[in-house]
Design an enzyme around this catalytic site. Structure first.
Site, PDB file in Angstrom:
ATOM      1  N   LYS A 284      31.270 -59.809  10.523  1.00 25.39           N
ATOM      2  CA  LYS A 284      30.450 -60.399   9.434  1.00 25.39           C
ATOM      3  C   LYS A 284      29.289 -59.440   8.801  1.00 25.39           C
ATOM      4  O   LYS A 284      28.671 -58.922  10.008  1.00 25.39           O
ATOM      5  CB  LYS A 284      29.788 -61.775   9.730  1.00 25.39           C
ATOM      6  CG  LYS A 284      29.509 -62.556   8.688  1.00 25.39           C
ATOM      7  CD  LYS A 284      29.211 -63.867   9.176  1.00 25.39           C
ATOM      8  CE  LYS A 284      28.758 -64.918   8.069  1.00 25.39           C
ATOM      9  NZ  LYS A 284      28.493 -66.312   8.449  1.00 25.39           N
ATOM     10  N   GLU A 371      32.682 -82.924  13.299  1.00 21.73           N
ATOM     11  CA  GLU A 371      31.724 -84.012  12.974  1.00 21.73           C
ATOM     12  C   GLU A 371      32.278 -85.280  13.626  1.00 21.73           C
ATOM     13  O   GLU A 371      31.469 -85.981  14.223  1.00 21.73           O
ATOM     14  CB  GLU A 371      31.683 -84.090  11.618  1.00 21.73           C
ATOM     15  CG  GLU A 371      30.807 -83.089  11.070  1.00 21.73           C
ATOM     16  CD  GLU A 371      31.607 -82.059  10.665  1.00 21.73           C
ATOM     17  OE1 GLU A 371      31.137 -80.859   9.884  1.00 21.73           O
ATOM     18  OE2 GLU A 371      32.898 -81.896  10.798  1.00 21.73           O
ATOM     19  N   ARG A 399      33.245 -86.613   6.803  1.00 21.39           N
ATOM     20  CA  ARG A 399      34.353 -86.207   7.563  1.00 21.39           C
ATOM     21  C   ARG A 399      34.577 -87.252   8.854  1.00 21.39           C
ATOM     22  O   ARG A 399      35.547 -87.050   9.514  1.00 21.39           O
ATOM     23  CB  ARG A 399      34.156 -84.879   7.981  1.00 21.39           C
ATOM     24  CG  ARG A 399      34.234 -83.627   6.987  1.00 21.39           C
ATOM     25  CD  ARG A 399      33.464 -82.295   7.275  1.00 21.39           C
ATOM     26  NE  ARG A 399      34.424 -81.785   8.323  1.00 21.39           N
ATOM     27  CZ  ARG A 399      35.194 -80.770   7.923  1.00 21.39           C
ATOM     28  NH1 ARG A 399      35.561 -80.535   6.859  1.00 21.39           N
ATOM     29  NH2 ARG A 399      35.883 -79.941   8.917  1.00 21.39           N
TER      30      ARG A 399
END
Length: 645
Positions: A284, A371, A399
């Site tokens: 990244k 979640e 979610r």
């Protein structure tokens, strides 16, 4: 100021142009594409590190596969900036995340090269599987290609999709982009599993040599070599997790090496086996030293200077961010209460749980992009006598709605929900807006729901939630900084279901919930200037409502207006139901509800979004004037014609 020189990139408007290049030119092309991404984000702000990490992968996929006939789905979509540049949108790329400009995520309405809009994690394999199977059933060419990060792979939905993937055969290609870092460092067993795979393959070293000389290495290297050897023995006893799920596994390969990427992708494209999973290892922030060196790899940035890497974050100081007020307040409360703990789902810094974790590392739990698990985990903690705070963005809590209903509300367990990013959120647009939490929570029995009007109120509500053991309780607050009010040293336990009158008036009652209170006060000042005396109420609670205070306001003022940063079905709907159930509407009551419009609002600056929604002082004044049947239809007209009370 002209942009960077990109002679090869200048010849590519669409992937069909890219495919005309010689493979030997792809390294230069990728370098130019990376330069363009850096220059773009320096102007627009936004997600930088994720896009830099997939530059080579983006170019390779479009070079090898026949997009858009082959449907390419980027998980989350925040890494799609290089993709947008080479799919016909380079001329608009510097409008990204600006009002009226390109979205910072993939978006179906933008381009045929964005076949599936995504901004929430872990949906890509399911969607790509849908594309692949649809083409298979209709005997059409075209694959489904999902690019999913190792952080997104921590979510159960990715495995639900992979468990069903065999139906697609070789039409499904999953590319696991393993950069060992999502927004926060990835957590859990899967991350360790992927690290083991990487460390066991030749791409990162010669396993046998490392094993033989392990005892002569410094301790960290010795430990790494020992883990590698453990995995090597495990490999002789069975297939990898992905192979057990029915995938033909290829990898890991270097995601920045075009000479590796292209032939592997071509082999997978032409393979009879399938579905295929390609494990690609990337970095990244790759290729921009300031991103490579940053702890978060420049995940999300403000506008910045390319040469120095310095971000333009505006003037320093000012009020603290709501998320930090929550995290720091909770940490102080936990100093005195050993039952308090905090759960977040891969967003420790975004929710302020990082502040709590610094003070109480053993009481902070980052469950990854999970979640549903996070909410039920919190329910289990609560059932065992802990005081868990589940800190999740409003848009992400959606979610886990089933878990909120079944595992928390029905069992009346005292889980505390700290709901960040409530209301409109600016440049991230409708996918991240916290528009619906009041509606989807206020329908649930047993819940208490609060919304602070400023950071001091947030601190009081955090304390109130900690003390509330009789059932679930939630408090929702916006993105960004507070109003600048001081936070009291001694926090107050608010009386459940009781609001406060912050301004006394006679003709107009403005019933505000949450952070619109500042605009409500401005509106009251303007109404007062027109001869219209206005009361302003900070209701604090949408459930239970302060019925006595609301009835008093509705019966002693000529017109009442409710104001909230939420969709229809929240405060206004509950106040109207109260008025109807108690017969107040029978006597010609003038009441108006102000809430977010029934649309998905596009990205823009938050103040412009709220102006568009009509939820600013101008909108409140105009709503009051119309309710009072003034002849004028706008604030400006009324000012010109003079006040007519």
């Amino acid at each position: 100021m002209s942009g960077p020189k990109t002679p090869l990139l200048d010849t590519v408007s669409y992937p069909a142009d890219l495919r005309k290049l010689d493979p030997a030119q792809l390294r230069q092309f990728a370098d130019e594409l990376r330069t363009e991404v850096i220059d773009t984000v320096s102007v627009t702000g936004g997600h930088l590190g994720a896009g830099l990490g997939v530059v080579e992968l983006t170019a390779a996929i479009h070079y090898v596969f026949n997009t858009p006939e082959d449907r390419l789905v980027w998980d989350v979509g925040h890494q799609c900036y290089p993709h947008k540049i080479i799919t016909g949108r380079r001329d608009r790329i510097r409008t990204m995340r600006q009002g009226g400009g390109l979205s910072g995520f993939t978006k179906r309405a933008e381009s045929e090269y964005d076949p599936f809009g995504a901004a929430h994690s872990s949906t890509s394999i399911s969607a790509a599987l849908g594309f692949a199977v649809a083409n298979k059933l209709n005997d059409r060419p075209g694959r489904g290609i999902a690019v999913i990060g190792d952080g997104a792979m921590s979510a159960g939905m990715a495995y639900e999709a992979m468990n069903n993937a065999e139906a697609a055969g070789n039409r499904l290609v999953v590319i696991l982009n393993d950069n060992d870092m999502s927004i926060a460092p990835p957590v859990g067993g899967l991350s360790a599993y992927l690290a083991r795979i990487v460390s066991s393959r030749e791409f990162l070293g010669i396993r046998e040599l490392a094993r033989r000389v392990a005892r002569k290495l410094p301790k960290p290297l010795h430990d790494a070599a020992r883990k590698t050897d453990e995995y090597a023995r495990g490999m002789t006893m069975g297939g990898t997790l992905f192979e057990e799920l029915g995938f033909y596994y290829v990898g890991p390969i270097d995601g920045h090496n075009m000479e590796h990427l292209i032939p592997v992708l071509e082999n997978v494209r032409d393979a009879a086996e399938g579905p295929c999973l390609i494990h690609v290892v990337t970095e990244k922030g790759k290729g921009y030293k300031y991103a490579e060196e940053a702890a978060d790899k420049y995940h999300g940035v403000a506008k910045f200077d390319v040469v120095s890497g310095k971000q333009d974050k505006g003037p320093g100081g000012g009020p603290p961010a709501y998320q930090n007020v929550f995290g720091e307040t909770l940490a102080k409360l936990a100093d005195e209460d050993s039952r308090i703990c905090a759960i977040t789902a891969a967003m420790p810094s975004g929710t302020g749980v990082d502040k709590f974790a610094q003070a109480h590392p053993d009481k902070a739990f980052d469950v990854g992009i999970a979640e549903q698990h996070g909410v039920t985990f919190a329910a289990g903690l609560a059932a065992q006598g802990m005081r868990p705070f589940c800190a999740i963005y409003s848009t992400f809590l959606q979610r886990a709605y089933d878990q909120v209903v079944h595992d928390v509300a029905i069992q009346n367990l005292p889980v505390r929900f700290a709901i960040d990013r409530a209301g409109l959120v600016g440049a991230d647009g409708c996918t991240h807006a916290g528009s619906f939490d009041l509606t989807y929570l206020a329908t649930l029995p047993n819940f208490v729901i609060m919304a602070p009007s400023d950071e001091a109120e947030l601190a009081h509500m955090t304390y109130t939630a900690a003390q509330h053991d009789s059932g679930p309780i939630a408090f929702r607050y916006p993105r960004g900084n507070g109003t600048g009010v001081p936070i009291p040293e001694k926090l107050e336990q608010l009386e459940i279901g009781k609001g406060r009158v912050v301004r006394e008036g006679a003709k107009v009652a403005i019933l505000s919930l949450g952070a619109r209170l500042t605009e409500a006060m401005k509106a009251a000042d303007r109404l007062e200037a027109k001869g219209l005396s206005a009361s302003v109420v900070d209701l604090r609670f949408v459930k239970p409502l302060d019925e006595d205070l609301i009835r008093k306001m509705l019966t002693t003022h000529e017109v009442a207006v409710t104001v909230e940063e939420a969709a229809v079905g929240g405060l206004g709907a509950h106040v109207l139901t109260l008025a109807s159930d108690t017969g107040l509407t029978d006597a010609g009551l003038k009441i108006r509800t102000m809430r977010l419009p029934d649309i998905f609002q596009d990205h823009d600056k938050p103040d412009l979004q709220y102006a568009e929604a009509g939820l600013d002082a101008d909108g409140i004044v105009e709503t009051v004037l119309k309710a009072l049947r003034h002849n004028s239809t706008s604030v400006e007209d009324d000012v010109e014609s003079g006040a007519r009370a």
